[in-house]
Write a protein that holds these residues in place. Structure first.
Motif, PDB file in Angstrom:
ATOM      1  N   LEU B  37       0.801  -1.237   0.001  1.00 53.53           N
ATOM      2  CA  LEU B  37      -0.020   0.167   0.039  1.00 53.53           C
ATOM      3  C   LEU B  37       0.855   1.160  -0.420  1.00 53.53           C
ATOM      4  O   LEU B  37       1.318   1.252   1.100  1.00 53.53           O
ATOM      5  CB  LEU B  37      -0.724  -0.103   1.223  1.00 53.53           C
ATOM      6  N   ASP B  38       0.940   1.927  -1.066  1.00 57.29           N
ATOM      7  CA  ASP B  38       1.756   2.862  -1.240  1.00 57.29           C
ATOM      8  C   ASP B  38       1.132   4.124  -2.142  1.00 57.29           C
ATOM      9  O   ASP B  38      -0.007   4.048  -2.572  1.00 57.29           O
ATOM     10  CB  ASP B  38       3.163   2.507  -1.936  1.00 57.29           C
ATOM     11  N   LEU B  39       1.813   4.937  -2.416  1.00 59.48           N
ATOM     12  CA  LEU B  39       1.790   6.257  -3.475  1.00 59.48           C
ATOM     13  C   LEU B  39       1.066   5.708  -4.705  1.00 59.48           C
ATOM     14  O   LEU B  39      -0.063   6.310  -5.169  1.00 59.48           O
ATOM     15  CB  LEU B  39       2.799   6.930  -3.854  1.00 59.48           C
ATOM     16  N   ALA B  40       1.498   4.394  -5.276  1.00 57.76           N
ATOM     17  CA  ALA B  40       0.737   4.059  -6.634  1.00 57.76           C
ATOM     18  C   ALA B  40      -0.443   3.227  -6.346  1.00 57.76           C
ATOM     19  O   ALA B  40      -1.239   3.353  -7.360  1.00 57.76           O
ATOM     20  CB  ALA B  40       2.004   3.133  -7.348  1.00 57.76           C
ATOM     21  N   THR B  41      -0.546   2.544  -5.083  1.00 59.67           N
ATOM     22  CA  THR B  41      -1.918   1.669  -5.104  1.00 59.67           C
ATOM     23  C   THR B  41      -2.864   2.322  -4.074  1.00 59.67           C
ATOM     24  O   THR B  41      -3.887   1.547  -3.867  1.00 59.67           O
ATOM     25  CB  THR B  41      -1.397   0.454  -4.355  1.00 59.67           C
ATOM     26  N   VAL B  42      -2.530   3.409  -3.448  1.00 53.65           N
ATOM     27  CA  VAL B  42      -3.587   3.841  -2.276  1.00 53.65           C
ATOM     28  C   VAL B  42      -4.855   4.172  -2.714  1.00 53.65           C
ATOM     29  O   VAL B  42      -5.951   3.901  -2.273  1.00 53.65           O
ATOM     30  CB  VAL B  42      -2.834   4.980  -1.815  1.00 53.65           C
ATOM     31  N   GLY B  43      -4.744   4.595  -4.207  1.00 53.37           N
ATOM     32  CA  GLY B  43      -6.294   4.909  -4.987  1.00 53.37           C
ATOM     33  C   GLY B  43      -7.167   3.685  -4.959  1.00 53.37           C
ATOM     34  O   GLY B  43      -8.411   3.611  -5.008  1.00 53.37           O
ATOM     35  N   ILE B  44      -6.740   2.548  -5.026  1.00 51.83           N
ATOM     36  CA  ILE B  44      -7.238   1.252  -5.346  1.00 51.83           C
ATOM     37  C   ILE B  44      -8.055   1.025  -3.927  1.00 51.83           C
ATOM     38  O   ILE B  44      -9.410   0.743  -4.158  1.00 51.83           O
ATOM     39  CB  ILE B  44      -6.269   0.058  -5.490  1.00 51.83           C
ATOM     40  N   LEU B  45      -7.485   1.148  -2.660  1.00 52.75           N
ATOM     41  CA  LEU B  45      -8.166   0.842  -1.617  1.00 52.75           C
ATOM     42  C   LEU B  45      -9.178   1.971  -1.369  1.00 52.75           C
ATOM     43  O   LEU B  45     -10.442   1.724  -0.914  1.00 52.75           O
ATOM     44  CB  LEU B  45      -7.184   0.817  -0.564  1.00 52.75           C
ATOM     45  N   ASP B  46      -8.697   3.252  -1.566  1.00 53.07           N
ATOM     46  CA  ASP B  46      -9.867   4.301  -1.377  1.00 53.07           C
ATOM     47  C   ASP B  46     -11.144   4.297  -2.365  1.00 53.07           C
ATOM     48  O   ASP B  46     -12.154   4.455  -1.631  1.00 53.07           O
ATOM     49  CB  ASP B  46      -8.885   5.775  -2.001  1.00 53.07           C
ATOM     50  N   ARG B  47     -10.654   3.805  -3.376  1.00 51.56           N
ATOM     51  CA  ARG B  47     -11.999   3.723  -4.495  1.00 51.56           C
ATOM     52  C   ARG B  47     -12.647   2.541  -3.823  1.00 51.56           C
ATOM     53  O   ARG B  47     -14.148   2.606  -3.952  1.00 51.56           O
ATOM     54  CB  ARG B  47     -11.678   3.587  -5.650  1.00 51.56           C
ATOM     55  N   ARG B  48     -12.318   1.585  -3.664  1.00 54.05           N
ATOM     56  CA  ARG B  48     -13.019   0.290  -2.774  1.00 54.05           C
ATOM     57  C   ARG B  48     -13.777   0.628  -1.720  1.00 54.05           C
ATOM     58  O   ARG B  48     -14.949   0.294  -1.437  1.00 54.05           O
ATOM     59  CB  ARG B  48     -12.202  -0.858  -2.653  1.00 54.05           C
ATOM     60  N   ILE B  49     -13.187   1.385  -0.904  1.00 53.04           N
ATOM     61  CA  ILE B  49     -13.917   1.739   0.456  1.00 53.04           C
ATOM     62  C   ILE B  49     -14.954   2.746   0.136  1.00 53.04           C
ATOM     63  O   ILE B  49     -15.874   2.576   0.551  1.00 53.04           O
ATOM     64  CB  ILE B  49     -12.932   2.590   1.373  1.00 53.04           C
ATOM     65  N   ASP B  50     -14.598   3.736  -0.741  1.00 53.79           N
ATOM     66  CA  ASP B  50     -15.957   4.686  -1.265  1.00 53.79           C
ATOM     67  C   ASP B  50     -17.125   3.895  -1.615  1.00 53.79           C
ATOM     68  O   ASP B  50     -18.394   4.067  -1.553  1.00 53.79           O
ATOM     69  CB  ASP B  50     -15.577   5.595  -2.077  1.00 53.79           C
ATOM     70  N   GLN B  51     -16.816   2.855  -2.563  1.00 55.85           N
ATOM     71  CA  GLN B  51     -17.773   2.265  -3.182  1.00 55.85           C
ATOM     72  C   GLN B  51     -18.651   1.550  -2.129  1.00 55.85           C
ATOM     73  O   GLN B  51     -19.927   1.260  -2.270  1.00 55.85           O
ATOM     74  CB  GLN B  51     -17.037   0.974  -4.093  1.00 55.85           C
ATOM     75  N   LEU B  52     -18.078   0.768  -1.203  1.00 54.17           N
ATOM     76  CA  LEU B  52     -18.570  -0.045  -0.235  1.00 54.17           C
ATOM     77  C   LEU B  52     -19.520   0.917   0.553  1.00 54.17           C
ATOM     78  O   LEU B  52     -20.734   0.466   1.163  1.00 54.17           O
ATOM     79  CB  LEU B  52     -17.835  -0.935   0.641  1.00 54.17           C
ATOM     80  N   ASP B  84     -12.772  10.659   8.997  1.00 52.98           N
ATOM     81  CA  ASP B  84     -12.924  12.094   8.363  1.00 52.98           C
ATOM     82  C   ASP B  84     -13.936  11.832   6.991  1.00 52.98           C
ATOM     83  O   ASP B  84     -13.763  10.883   6.340  1.00 52.98           O
ATOM     84  CB  ASP B  84     -11.633  12.312   7.312  1.00 52.98           C
ATOM     85  N   GLY B  85     -15.031  12.736   6.926  1.00 52.00           N
ATOM     86  CA  GLY B  85     -15.995  13.015   5.904  1.00 52.00           C
ATOM     87  C   GLY B  85     -17.003  11.553   5.593  1.00 52.00           C
ATOM     88  O   GLY B  85     -17.596  11.323   4.880  1.00 52.00           O
ATOM     89  N   GLN B  86     -17.041  10.779   6.861  1.00 50.24           N
ATOM     90  CA  GLN B  86     -17.920   9.793   6.718  1.00 50.24           C
ATOM     91  C   GLN B  86     -18.597   9.414   8.130  1.00 50.24           C
ATOM     92  O   GLN B  86     -18.158   9.951   9.000  1.00 50.24           O
ATOM     93  CB  GLN B  86     -16.951   8.442   6.417  1.00 50.24           C
ATOM     94  N   ALA B  87     -19.386   8.436   8.170  1.00 50.27           N
ATOM     95  CA  ALA B  87     -20.107   8.290   9.527  1.00 50.27           C
ATOM     96  C   ALA B  87     -19.081   7.415  10.629  1.00 50.27           C
ATOM     97  O   ALA B  87     -18.178   6.879  10.039  1.00 50.27           O
ATOM     98  CB  ALA B  87     -21.425   7.231   9.273  1.00 50.27           C
ATOM     99  N   ASP B  88     -19.374   7.937  11.744  1.00 44.30           N
ATOM    100  CA  ASP B  88     -18.654   7.097  12.911  1.00 44.30           C
ATOM    101  C   ASP B  88     -18.523   5.663  12.780  1.00 44.30           C
ATOM    102  O   ASP B  88     -19.736   5.115  12.660  1.00 44.30           O
ATOM    103  CB  ASP B  88     -19.158   7.622  14.238  1.00 44.30           C
ATOM    104  N   GLY B  89     -17.493   5.092  12.931  1.00 40.57           N
ATOM    105  CA  GLY B  89     -17.467   3.601  12.835  1.00 40.57           C
ATOM    106  C   GLY B  89     -17.718   2.895  11.565  1.00 40.57           C
ATOM    107  O   GLY B  89     -17.839   1.665  11.667  1.00 40.57           O
TER     108      GLY B  89
END
Lengths: 131, 117
Positions: B37-52, B84-89
């Protein structure tokens, strides 16, 4: 001081370059006998130096990152350089601000220099402790 | 366990536990991170979390398969764990055995309390 198997790489400073460069340094460090906590420290510091270049060095145009590594005696020396705006310039992408501290805490010596023809040179030294 | 690997060649696989056996509670999905998980791959996780989160799920992130993390990756975990910017928990980080470099970075930055409040 004998220097063995110098590593030298230049490539575009893009996020896609981060992992191949880190893997090259990892292979080099392992070949020099660096493992465990020492290897973790090397990779942590190196990753932050490279990320700084990719994130901050070239705000307006593409550019290259230059990496070299050398082992001499009981020390690994890694240099990360760019031809960008220099380390005294302010960045529009400030990040978390953890990078420099992680670099400093991970190596035995850290130097940041403005390069004469523009850009920044980061030199990190790591003591190689015998297992 | 259903594996829905996102961009597996990018250095990070985000594996979704989806057959019920690994679900931690109703509407909670566990994301196992495998790789770096680094500068190149962080967007993969970020997008997956947003989707869920947009699907109304809670997310638990499992770091046990992570072999490397940089400050950019840690920054994402901190922001998500802090809510940050999402529901608690909505996003939590699972306690697990960590690779040497991952544990070291978390210890160095003193972010244990933020990731595991």
């Amino acid at each position: 001081m004998s220097v063995t198997n110098l590593l030298r790489e230049t490539c575009p400073a893009t996020p896609e370059a981060v992992r191949p460069l880190r893997h090259a340094v990892e292979r080099y460090a392992r070949a020099a006998g660096i493992e465990g906590e020492q290897l973790a420290a090397v990779l942590t510091a190196f990753a932050e130096a490279v990320a700084n270049v990719v994130t901050h060095a070239y705000p307006d145009q593409p550019g290259d990152i230059h990496v070299s590594a050398a082992v001499g005696g009981n020390e690994l020396r890694i240099k990360v350089a760019d031809d960008g705006i220099g380390c005294n310039a302010s960045s529009a992408r400030p990040g978390l601000g953890l990078g420099l501290g992680l670099m400093a805490d991970s190596c035995s010596s850290l130097e940041l220099q403005e390069r004469g023809r523009g850009g920044t040179l980061v030199t990190m030294k790591f003591r190689i402790d015998s297992a | 366990m259903e594996h829905t690997s996102d961009e597996p060649m990018a250095g990070l696989q985000v594996v979704t536990a989806g057959d019920g056996a690994d679900e931690i509670e109703s509407q909670a999905i566990r994301l196992g991170l495998i790789g770096e998980l680094d500068l190149a791959t962080v967007g993969i996780l970020d997008r997956r979390i947003d989707q869920l989160l947009q699907d109304g799920c809670k997310v638990e992130i499992d770091l046990s398969g992570l072999t490397f993390i940089d400050s950019t990756g840690l920054g994402l975990l901190i922001r998500r764990a802090r809510g940050d910017g999402q529901a608690d928990g909505a996003v939590t980080i699972r306690r697990s055995e960590l690779a040497n470099q991952v544990r070291r970075l978390i210890d160095m930055t003193g972010t244990n309390q933020t990731l595991w409040p």
